[in-house]
Each structure stands twice: as C-alpha cells, then as structure tokens.
Design a protein around this motif. Structure first.
Motif, PDB file in Angstrom:
ATOM      1  N   HIS A   1       0.823  -1.211   0.000  1.00 59.62           N
ATOM      2  CA  HIS A   1       0.000   0.000   0.000  1.00 59.62           C
ATOM      3  C   HIS A   1       0.859   1.264   0.000  1.00 59.62           C
ATOM      4  O   HIS A   1       1.960   1.287   0.562  1.00 59.62           O
ATOM      5  CB  HIS A   1      -0.918  -0.006   1.234  1.00 59.62           C
ATOM      6  CG  HIS A   1      -2.041   0.968   1.166  1.00 59.62           C
ATOM      7  ND1 HIS A   1      -1.898   2.288   1.535  1.00 59.62           N
ATOM      8  CD2 HIS A   1      -3.318   0.837   0.740  1.00 59.62           C
ATOM      9  CE1 HIS A   1      -3.053   2.914   1.357  1.00 59.62           C
ATOM     10  NE2 HIS A   1      -3.930   2.055   0.875  1.00 59.62           N
TER      11      HIS A   1
ATOM     12  N   ASP B   1      -7.906   7.770   2.061  1.00 58.14           N
ATOM     13  CA  ASP B   1      -8.747   7.858   0.861  1.00 58.14           C
ATOM     14  C   ASP B   1      -9.755   6.723   0.928  1.00 58.14           C
ATOM     15  O   ASP B   1      -9.375   5.551   0.940  1.00 58.14           O
ATOM     16  CB  ASP B   1      -7.895   7.739  -0.404  1.00 58.14           C
ATOM     17  CG  ASP B   1      -8.690   8.019  -1.664  1.00 58.14           C
ATOM     18  OD1 ASP B   1      -9.931   7.907  -1.613  1.00 58.14           O
ATOM     19  OD2 ASP B   1      -8.071   8.333  -2.704  1.00 58.14           O
TER      20      ASP B   1
ATOM     21  N   SER C   1     -11.535   5.474  -1.153  1.00 61.51           N
ATOM     22  CA  SER C   1     -11.603   4.615  -2.334  1.00 61.51           C
ATOM     23  C   SER C   1     -10.710   3.385  -2.227  1.00 61.51           C
ATOM     24  O   SER C   1     -10.902   2.416  -2.956  1.00 61.51           O
ATOM     25  CB  SER C   1     -11.239   5.412  -3.598  1.00 61.51           C
ATOM     26  OG  SER C   1      -9.897   5.857  -3.548  1.00 61.51           O
ATOM     27  N   ASP C   2      -9.701   3.403  -1.341  1.00 62.74           N
ATOM     28  CA  ASP C   2      -8.878   2.189  -1.189  1.00 62.74           C
ATOM     29  C   ASP C   2      -8.979   1.632   0.234  1.00 62.74           C
ATOM     30  O   ASP C   2      -8.067   1.014   0.760  1.00 62.74           O
ATOM     31  CB  ASP C   2      -7.421   2.456  -1.568  1.00 62.74           C
ATOM     32  CG  ASP C   2      -6.702   3.404  -0.610  1.00 62.74           C
ATOM     33  OD1 ASP C   2      -7.339   3.875   0.358  1.00 62.74           O
ATOM     34  OD2 ASP C   2      -5.512   3.658  -0.827  1.00 62.74           O
TER      35      ASP C   2
ATOM     36  N   GLN D   1     -14.202  -0.822  -2.578  1.00 58.78           N
ATOM     37  CA  GLN D   1     -13.752  -2.031  -3.250  1.00 58.78           C
ATOM     38  C   GLN D   1     -14.460  -3.266  -2.697  1.00 58.78           C
ATOM     39  O   GLN D   1     -14.849  -4.156  -3.427  1.00 58.78           O
ATOM     40  CB  GLN D   1     -12.241  -2.209  -3.042  1.00 58.78           C
ATOM     41  CG  GLN D   1     -11.394  -1.365  -3.994  1.00 58.78           C
ATOM     42  CD  GLN D   1      -9.938  -1.696  -3.816  1.00 58.78           C
ATOM     43  OE1 GLN D   1      -9.355  -1.464  -2.756  1.00 58.78           O
ATOM     44  NE2 GLN D   1      -9.315  -2.242  -4.838  1.00 58.78           N
TER      45      GLN D   1
ATOM     46  N   SER E   1      -7.004  -7.490   3.544  1.00 58.09           N
ATOM     47  CA  SER E   1      -5.929  -6.513   3.439  1.00 58.09           C
ATOM     48  C   SER E   1      -4.591  -7.206   3.188  1.00 58.09           C
ATOM     49  O   SER E   1      -3.770  -6.732   2.399  1.00 58.09           O
ATOM     50  CB  SER E   1      -5.866  -5.664   4.706  1.00 58.09           C
ATOM     51  OG  SER E   1      -4.904  -4.643   4.591  1.00 58.09           O
TER      52      SER E   1
ATOM     53  N   GLY F   1      -6.448  -3.673  -0.158  1.00 58.58           N
ATOM     54  CA  GLY F   1      -6.651  -2.339   0.397  1.00 58.58           C
ATOM     55  C   GLY F   1      -6.229  -2.285   1.855  1.00 58.58           C
ATOM     56  O   GLY F   1      -5.866  -3.295   2.455  1.00 58.58           O
TER      57      GLY F   1
END
Length: 314
Positions: free
Chosen positions: A173, A187, A189-190, A220, A233, A238
C-alpha cells in the motif's frame, strides 16, 4: 385495570399472537385472552384487531401500548428501589453488545464480573446499535455497550473508555512506509469497510469525509467481520482501520502492518447505555466499575479526537 393485564397486552403487541404471548408469560392462552378482554371491556375499546393475521394494534391500542410500557417499567422500579436499599446486586440482567466490541471486550471483563457479582445472571446478546436502541426502548434490554454519543433522548450514556482507530496497511500500500498517519492521508476509495449497519463503518466514513468530499463513494469490498478485513488486506485488496483492542490479538507478523495516527488520534467513545428510567442502576454501576478497572491497563492513549458513530455525522 392491573399491571398484569398491561403486561399481557405488551406481550401480545410484541408477539402479534395470543398463544405465543401466553407462552412467554407462562400462563394459559385462555387466561391471557380473558384478562385482555376484561381490560378492553373496562375501557370500552378494542386494543387489538383480531381479524388481522398476524394480530395488529388498533389506533387507540398503539397509544395504550406506549403508556402501558411506561407503567410496567415504573412498576419494576419498586423492586429496584428495594434492591438498591438493601445493596443487593443480583438477578437477571439483559446486556447487548455491538459486534465490533463483543469479541475483544467481553473476554476481558466477563470472568472478573461473574466472580465479583455471582448473584447477577447476565444474558448477553450481540446486536447492532439500531437493534440495541429499539430493545432498550421496548424494555427488552437492561443496558448495552456501544459506540457513543447516540443523541437519543430516551437513552442515557456512561462513558467507559476511548478506543483509538489504528491503520492496518499492507506492505504494497502507498501509505505503508509512513511511520505516522495523518487523517488527511486517508482515501475512502482504497479502504476496506465493514458491511452497512455497523457503527464502526459509519465512524470510518465520517473520519474520511471530514477531509475529503466524495459525491459518489465507491468501496472495493465490504465484509461482516474485522478479522475478514485483515485477511483481505493481507491479500493486497486495500487498507483498513481497526479498533485498538482488536490490534492486541493479531500475530507478530501482522503487527508490522499497524500504523498509528498523528495525535490527537481519532477514536470512538465506548459507553454503557441504558433507558432514561434508570432501572437496575446498581448492576449498571457494577459493570462500569469492573470494565473501567480492567480497561485502564489496556488503553494508555490520552490525546484523542472522538469520531461520531452516527451516519453522516462528522
């Protein structure tokens, strides 16, 4: 009119069936039906529409049930007053705990509480915050442990502790090399999130939205458990955020993926909550004392910023 009649009315209103209500009240169905009929005759109204399947409350019946619940709850206060006067800490106590707190906090305090207060018969259920609020309102829970503040006029809250959020960031990441994380680095989004209905999910979204505007959030992946989020993860799907107590149980290799926030650390407020009528307060206070005593040694964070667990709050 008697307390027993009102108790039977509440049972039928909850179960929408006379037979099931009688079983819950440990009486025969004819006995329960007769007492409710006597109450309806006395008031010259119909509380239930028996032509509907399942049975429904009439318009006036709904108002009566609301008042009946208040009266029955107040009637319990008499025994409660006696118990408190005698210093008695015992009897059945129904406790709800939200899913993101149950697996970490319950093993920490349950054995100690049982040993210290052997006369209390705890009945514990894992429930969402919404379920907890409804059950406390309806008198089906004595108290609960949940993320607060809830801003509910019918519920009182006693803060137990503040639990910081911790980032779980896999090696691939973009933030893994950061020693400390700033909230503005996040963020949505991730971010791997819990499923809808979990207040910890709402807290994470509120935390991210405090610094970024997302007109159309896209996630996601969402999961029902924090343990699953960690595994996903680890697969590079993510990063995620964990409540601090969950970080105490992960293995040494996974601990390398833990990253703490720059202070003040975002955190959730965890409280014991109960109805404003304040019944069984001696047990509420006993739970508070035991949990507070244990948690002091587990969470040393002081400089924190509380994140709301309510949807769309910042």
């Amino acid at each position: 009119m008697t307390i027993t009649q009102l108790y039977y009315v509440l049972a039928v209103a909850e179960n929408q069936n006379f037979t099931k209500a009688a079983e819950k009240c440990f009486v025969t169905q004819p006995t329960l039906s007769m007492q409710i009929q006597k109450l309806e005759d006395e008031l010259s109204i119909q509380i239930f529409d028996r032509s509907k399947k399942p049975i429904e409350l009439t318009d006036v019946g709904r108002k009566i049930v609301t008042q009946a619940r208040n009266i029955v709850n107040e009637s319990y206060r008499i025994q409660d007053i006696v118990d408190q006067q005698k210093g008695f800490i015992g009897g059945e106590f129904k406790l709800g705990i939200i899913p993101t707190i149950m697996p970490t906090l319950l093993p920490m305090f349950l054995k100690t509480f049982i040993k210290k207060h052997p006369k209390v018969k705890l009945k514990i259920e894992e429930l969402t915050t919404e379920e907890i609020i409804n059950r406390i309102k309806d008198g089906h829970l004595d108290a609960a442990i949940a993320a607060t503040p809830l801003e509910n006029e019918n519920i009182k809250e006693r803060v137990l502790f503040f639990e910081p959020f911790v980032c779980y960031i896999p090696k691939e990441h973009r933030l893994h090399t950061n020693k400390k994380i700033n909230i503005s680095d996040l963020d949505i989004s991730d971010m791997l999130l819990l499923e809808d209905g979990h207040c910890f999910r709402d807290g994470v979204i509120n935390l991210c939205k405090a610094f970024k505007n997302h007109e159309d959030d896209k996630f996601q992946l969402e999961s029902g458990s924090i343990e699953t989020l960690v595994k996903l993860s680890n697969e590079g799907l993510g990063m995620t955020l964990l409540p601090y107590l969950h970080t105490l149980d992960i293995n040494d290799k996974e601990k390398e993926n833990l990253h703490y926030f720059i202070e003040p650390s975002p955190a959730r407020e965890v409280s014991i909550i109960y109805h404003k009528s304040e019944l069984k307060m001696q047990i509420v206070e006993a739970l508070q004392d035991v949990i507070a005593g244990i948690i002091r040694g587990a969470i040393a964070f002081q400089n924190v910023k509380i994140i709301s667990p309510l949807p769309n709050k910042r």
